[in-house]
Design a protein around this motif. Structure first.
Motif, PDB file in Angstrom:
ATOM      1  N   THR A 126       0.881  -1.242  -0.122  1.00  0.00           N
ATOM      2  CA  THR A 126      -0.010  -0.069   0.032  1.00  0.00           C
ATOM      3  C   THR A 126       0.715   1.131  -0.166  1.00  0.00           C
ATOM      4  O   THR A 126       1.747   1.456   0.736  1.00  0.00           O
ATOM      5  N   ARG A 127       0.486   2.276  -0.993  1.00  0.00           N
ATOM      6  CA  ARG A 127       1.562   3.342  -1.126  1.00  0.00           C
ATOM      7  C   ARG A 127       0.530   4.416  -0.486  1.00  0.00           C
ATOM      8  O   ARG A 127      -0.419   4.545  -0.981  1.00  0.00           O
ATOM      9  N   GLY A 140       5.408  14.434   1.876  1.00  0.00           N
ATOM     10  CA  GLY A 140       6.410  13.068   1.717  1.00  0.00           C
ATOM     11  C   GLY A 140       5.458  11.612   1.077  1.00  0.00           C
ATOM     12  O   GLY A 140       4.194  11.958   0.884  1.00  0.00           O
ATOM     13  N   ARG A 141       5.924  10.820   1.380  1.00  0.00           N
ATOM     14  CA  ARG A 141       5.466   9.455   1.054  1.00  0.00           C
ATOM     15  C   ARG A 141       5.724   8.358   1.810  1.00  0.00           C
ATOM     16  O   ARG A 141       6.501   8.556   2.567  1.00  0.00           O
ATOM     17  N   ALA A 142       4.755   7.419   2.135  1.00  0.00           N
ATOM     18  CA  ALA A 142       5.154   6.162   2.665  1.00  0.00           C
ATOM     19  C   ALA A 142       4.876   4.957   1.959  1.00  0.00           C
ATOM     20  O   ALA A 142       3.858   4.989   1.196  1.00  0.00           O
ATOM     21  N   GLU A 143       5.146   3.824   2.431  1.00  0.00           N
ATOM     22  CA  GLU A 143       4.744   2.468   1.827  1.00  0.00           C
ATOM     23  C   GLU A 143       4.836   1.472   2.952  1.00  0.00           C
ATOM     24  O   GLU A 143       5.790   1.350   3.598  1.00  0.00           O
ATOM     25  N   GLU A 160       9.250   8.877   4.465  1.00  0.00           N
ATOM     26  CA  GLU A 160      10.289   9.672   4.424  1.00  0.00           C
ATOM     27  C   GLU A 160       9.688  10.888   3.602  1.00  0.00           C
ATOM     28  O   GLU A 160       8.383  11.198   2.948  1.00  0.00           O
ATOM     29  N   ALA A 161      10.552  11.963   3.926  1.00  0.00           N
ATOM     30  CA  ALA A 161      10.184  13.215   3.232  1.00  0.00           C
ATOM     31  C   ALA A 161      10.443  13.445   1.631  1.00  0.00           C
ATOM     32  O   ALA A 161      11.250  12.772   1.114  1.00  0.00           O
ATOM     33  N   LEU A 324      -2.487   8.712   3.202  1.00  0.00           N
ATOM     34  CA  LEU A 324      -3.907   8.755   2.840  1.00  0.00           C
ATOM     35  C   LEU A 324      -3.444   7.750   1.613  1.00  0.00           C
ATOM     36  O   LEU A 324      -2.578   8.126   0.773  1.00  0.00           O
ATOM     37  N   ALA A 325      -3.937   6.559   1.329  1.00  0.00           N
ATOM     38  CA  ALA A 325      -3.536   5.649   0.240  1.00  0.00           C
ATOM     39  C   ALA A 325      -3.922   5.968  -1.005  1.00  0.00           C
ATOM     40  O   ALA A 325      -5.021   6.626  -1.344  1.00  0.00           O
TER      41      ALA A 325
END
Length: 332
Positions: A126-127, A140-143, A160-161, A324-325
């Motif tokens: 899930t990204r 940023g983003r997360a996974e 991470e940013a 938020l996915a």
């Protein structure tokens, strides 16, 4: 001889002489004109000698009737005799003792099979898009990656940013939870979180389900606590809800973040959530946040195995991060 005896003998002699004269002397007829008596005939038979003693006479035997010739007469119909009235207080009539009843062997029903845990994909990636603050700035983003190997699971999360914010916030926020799958869901064995560079920014939790103890290590310190049944870590509790979605408007969980163990009471509501993937039907879990208290809210997508599609983490000042996915990749 005395005179009295003489007188008695004299009287007896005169009486005897008179009787003889009557019996032996001539017959005299009396001058009485009587009608001739009727002639009666009688036959005398000698009487039987008297018995020695009286005996009770036996009743005469009845003469046996001569049997009449047999005739074929149809037998009358046999009517069933009415059942006798049973009085409650009457003693039961004696009857033949029935043979002892053979008790049937008890039927042993097979134990119901334990319910299998919900089917989960072998791998889910899930990204998320990472937003910061009340204004929802994209920073940023997360996974998150879910892996299932037999009955063992691994969940990893990396945030991470990105863009300009990477110049101010270096490093990554990494979480990892490991454990196994049971009939009750996830049972973590270890949890680790890295909030930046350096050992003092790493927290761990070790779960000993045999001894029912939880060992927390943070900033060089370590402590051991009693492990409550069903305890989850900050990452596994969201996926535990995928195995056991809340069935009521209230759910209570024991959760550790590697530093401490807290009990969280969440309210649950159904909510339609707008995401980059479209409108999703979700279960929204949150808790009543007191001022100066951290808070974590989760949205679980009903159409995606109740996996988390939105996570809100607020700090003590009410500021924080929202994930938020925007993409879910499932490998069966």
């Amino acid at each position: 001889m005395p005179d009295q005896v003489k007188k008695l003998l004299w009287v007896l002699g005169l009486s005897l002489t008179a009787h003889l004269a009557v019996l032996l002397g001539p017959h005299f007829s009396l001058p009485v004109n009587l009608a001739p008596p009727p002639v009666l005939e009688a036959k005398l038979s000698p009487l039987p000698p008297p018995p020695a003693r009286l005996a009770t006479p036996k009743p005469p035997r009845a003469a046996k009737p001569k049997p009449s010739p047999a005739k074929d007469i149809p037998a009358p119909p046999v009517e069933a005799a009415p059942a006798p009235d049973v009085q409650p207080d009457a003693a039961p009539a004696l009857a033949e003792t029935p043979p002892p009843a053979v008790e049937p062997e008890p039927v042993v029903e097979p134990e119901p099979a334990a319910p299998a845990p919900p089917a989960m994909p072998q791998r889910v990636t899930t990204r998320f898009t990472l937003f910061k603050g009340l204004n929802g700035l994209r920073v940023g983003r997360a996974e998150q990656v879910w892996k299932l190997d037999g009955k063992r699971y691994t969940i990893s999360s990396v945030a991470e940013a990105s863009g300009l914010f990477s110049l101010f916030a270096s490093g990554k926020h990494i979480q990892e939870s490991r454990g196994k799958i049971t009939l009750a869901g996830l049972q973590p064995s270890s949890y680790r979180v890295e909030r930046g560079q350096g050992a003092d920014k790493t927290d761990t939790a070790e779960f000993d389900w045999n001894a029912m103890t939880l060992t927390l290590a943070s900033g060089g310190g370590k402590k051991t606590l009693k492990l409550p049944e069903g305890t989850q870590d900050l990452l596994s509790f969201m996926y535990q809800l995928a195995f056991a979605p809340p069935q009521s408007s209230f759910v209570k969980l024991q959760v550790t973040n590697g530093r401490k163990l807290d009990s969280y009471a969440y309210w649950v509501v159904e909510e339609a959530l707008e995401t980059p993937m479209g409108m999703l039907n979700t279960l929204h879990l949150g808790k009543h946040r007191e001022e100066g208290e951290k808070d974590t809210e989760v949205w679980l997508a009903a159409d995606y195995h109740y996996l988390p599609v939105k996570i809100s983490q607020l700090d003590k000042d009410g500021d924080g991060l929202v994930l938020l996915a925007n993409e879910i990749a499932i490998t069966q």
